[in-house]
Design an enzyme around this catalytic site. Sequence first.
Site, PDB file in Angstrom:
ATOM      1  N   ARG A 101      -4.378  -5.061 -10.067  1.00 34.02           N
ATOM      2  CA  ARG A 101      -3.525  -6.797 -10.679  1.00 34.02           C
ATOM      3  C   ARG A 101      -4.608  -7.618 -10.591  1.00 34.02           C
ATOM      4  O   ARG A 101      -4.171  -8.904 -11.314  1.00 34.02           O
ATOM      5  CB  ARG A 101      -2.435  -6.595  -9.950  1.00 34.02           C
ATOM      6  CG  ARG A 101      -1.223  -7.821  -9.658  1.00 34.02           C
ATOM      7  CD  ARG A 101      -0.557  -7.953  -9.036  1.00 34.02           C
ATOM      8  NE  ARG A 101      -0.925  -8.131  -8.077  1.00 34.02           N
ATOM      9  CZ  ARG A 101      -1.724  -9.365  -7.305  1.00 34.02           C
ATOM     10  NH1 ARG A 101      -1.314 -10.432  -7.520  1.00 34.02           N
ATOM     11  NH2 ARG A 101      -1.931  -9.305  -6.185  1.00 34.02           N
ATOM     12  N   ARG A 102      -5.160  -8.363  -9.946  1.00 33.65           N
ATOM     13  CA  ARG A 102      -5.411 -10.061  -9.378  1.00 33.65           C
ATOM     14  C   ARG A 102      -6.894  -9.293 -10.794  1.00 33.65           C
ATOM     15  O   ARG A 102      -6.974 -10.657 -11.319  1.00 33.65           O
ATOM     16  CB  ARG A 102      -6.701  -9.954  -8.026  1.00 33.65           C
ATOM     17  CG  ARG A 102      -5.797  -9.721  -6.996  1.00 33.65           C
ATOM     18  CD  ARG A 102      -5.849  -9.826  -5.217  1.00 33.65           C
ATOM     19  NE  ARG A 102      -5.189  -9.813  -4.540  1.00 33.65           N
ATOM     20  CZ  ARG A 102      -4.961  -9.448  -3.458  1.00 33.65           C
ATOM     21  NH1 ARG A 102      -6.364  -8.394  -2.958  1.00 33.65           N
ATOM     22  NH2 ARG A 102      -4.348  -9.570  -2.413  1.00 33.65           N
ATOM     23  N   ARG A 133     -14.678  -3.606  -1.519  1.00 34.62           N
ATOM     24  CA  ARG A 133     -13.753  -3.309  -0.806  1.00 34.62           C
ATOM     25  C   ARG A 133     -14.628  -3.364   0.648  1.00 34.62           C
ATOM     26  O   ARG A 133     -15.347  -4.010   1.007  1.00 34.62           O
ATOM     27  CB  ARG A 133     -14.753  -1.957  -0.968  1.00 34.62           C
ATOM     28  CG  ARG A 133     -13.517  -1.337  -1.621  1.00 34.62           C
ATOM     29  CD  ARG A 133     -12.208  -0.605  -1.678  1.00 34.62           C
ATOM     30  NE  ARG A 133     -11.387  -0.630  -0.717  1.00 34.62           N
ATOM     31  CZ  ARG A 133     -11.749   0.839   0.098  1.00 34.62           C
ATOM     32  NH1 ARG A 133     -12.338   1.354  -1.129  1.00 34.62           N
ATOM     33  NH2 ARG A 133     -11.375   1.046   1.239  1.00 34.62           N
ATOM     34  N   ASP A 139       0.588  -0.823  -0.127  1.00 33.66           N
ATOM     35  CA  ASP A 139      -0.070   0.079   0.600  1.00 33.66           C
ATOM     36  C   ASP A 139       1.009   1.565  -0.408  1.00 33.66           C
ATOM     37  O   ASP A 139      -0.195   2.729  -0.076  1.00 33.66           O
ATOM     38  CB  ASP A 139      -1.267  -0.157   1.578  1.00 33.66           C
ATOM     39  CG  ASP A 139      -2.296  -0.580   0.763  1.00 33.66           C
ATOM     40  OD1 ASP A 139      -2.415  -1.744   0.030  1.00 33.66           O
ATOM     41  OD2 ASP A 139      -2.641  -1.604   2.018  1.00 33.66           O
ATOM     42  N   THR A 156     -12.486  -9.075  -6.193  1.00 36.59           N
ATOM     43  CA  THR A 156     -11.070  -8.856  -5.837  1.00 36.59           C
ATOM     44  C   THR A 156     -11.268  -7.241  -5.336  1.00 36.59           C
ATOM     45  O   THR A 156     -11.702  -5.847  -6.460  1.00 36.59           O
ATOM     46  CB  THR A 156     -10.084  -8.903  -6.596  1.00 36.59           C
ATOM     47  OG1 THR A 156      -8.680  -8.718  -6.438  1.00 36.59           O
ATOM     48  CG2 THR A 156     -10.880  -9.046  -8.274  1.00 36.59           C
TER      49      THR A 156
END
Length: 345
Positions: free
Chosen positions: A127-128, A152, A80, A123
């Site tokens: 990226r995922r 979220r 993060d 997700t």
Amino acid sequence: MKTIRLGTRPSALAMWQATWTRDALVKLGLDVEIVKITTTGDSKRHEAIVNLGAQGVFTKEIQGALLAGDIDLAVHSLKDLPVEKVPGLKLVASPERADARDVFVSNRYASIDDLPPGARLGTSSMRRKSMALRYCRKRFPHDPAWDVREIRGNVETRLKKLDDGEYDAIILASAGLTRLGFGDRARSFLDAPEFLTSVGQGALGFETREDDAETIEQVVKLRHEPTWLSVLAERALLKRLEGGCIAPIGARASVVSVEGAELISLDAEILAFDGAKDYHTQSLQVLRANASDRELPLETKEQLAELLGANAAETLLDLGATEIVAEIQKSRAERAARLSAPHQK
């Protein structure tokens, strides 16, 4: 020695990280006080991460408190923490990395290979999402893709949404799931080469003020050198590719010993948002050629690790990733314009 004020987000996972850090420092004979700081990402938990604006939605308020002298040390989940250096602050150490892999969680399916076309897959990571869409395309080239949706909330919230039937499966980080005691919810691991992990995933980062030599002297005692060198390589890759929270970039570095030689390896890739195009590279950097060789100073190893990451990024760009980087930058600019539009007269 002063009492170290340790800044952290108030989420359950962040508090686990802060408590672990506090306990490790207490074992060194230090006094530590945990200070909770709410970030933009915490206060807007129902907003998609990519819509929250600038990078650092989980870190900038903590970094501000560090600069202001309200805290002495910040502990971040490194995936993060933006790679851009904040003047006056310094990332000084990482403890040993936890399992960096992603995990597949579902009440209906044992693995991602069992997901049928049209399944709802949740997700929080671009990226995922990109990797899932790529994997789905390979499995079902002529069928409808999975419905890959944004999810979220903290880990408990995401698991509840899964249990309530909003999703058929979700993808989470193994480290976070395990640290919170939900490791038994993982049905299977998502591993390389199909699912290369996020930069810094599974690793913590300790950040201090640059001029706070007293705190730095203590915190570096928690440094795990193989993890530290690995995350430096990964972050150097991300910096050169100008990636951020929305960038579909995967990277996994590790320090290994092969026949007496000490090496750092880096596996890296960048994907288009829809997963239809990707570029991949693997590279190595020698840290010590033979066990009998004199060990290099840590500073030299750090420089070699960062050089490995930067060179890997150049390789990806040379392969053709410039078009994906341009797409990422365009998306970022468009998002910034949308966010600023309501405030313009």
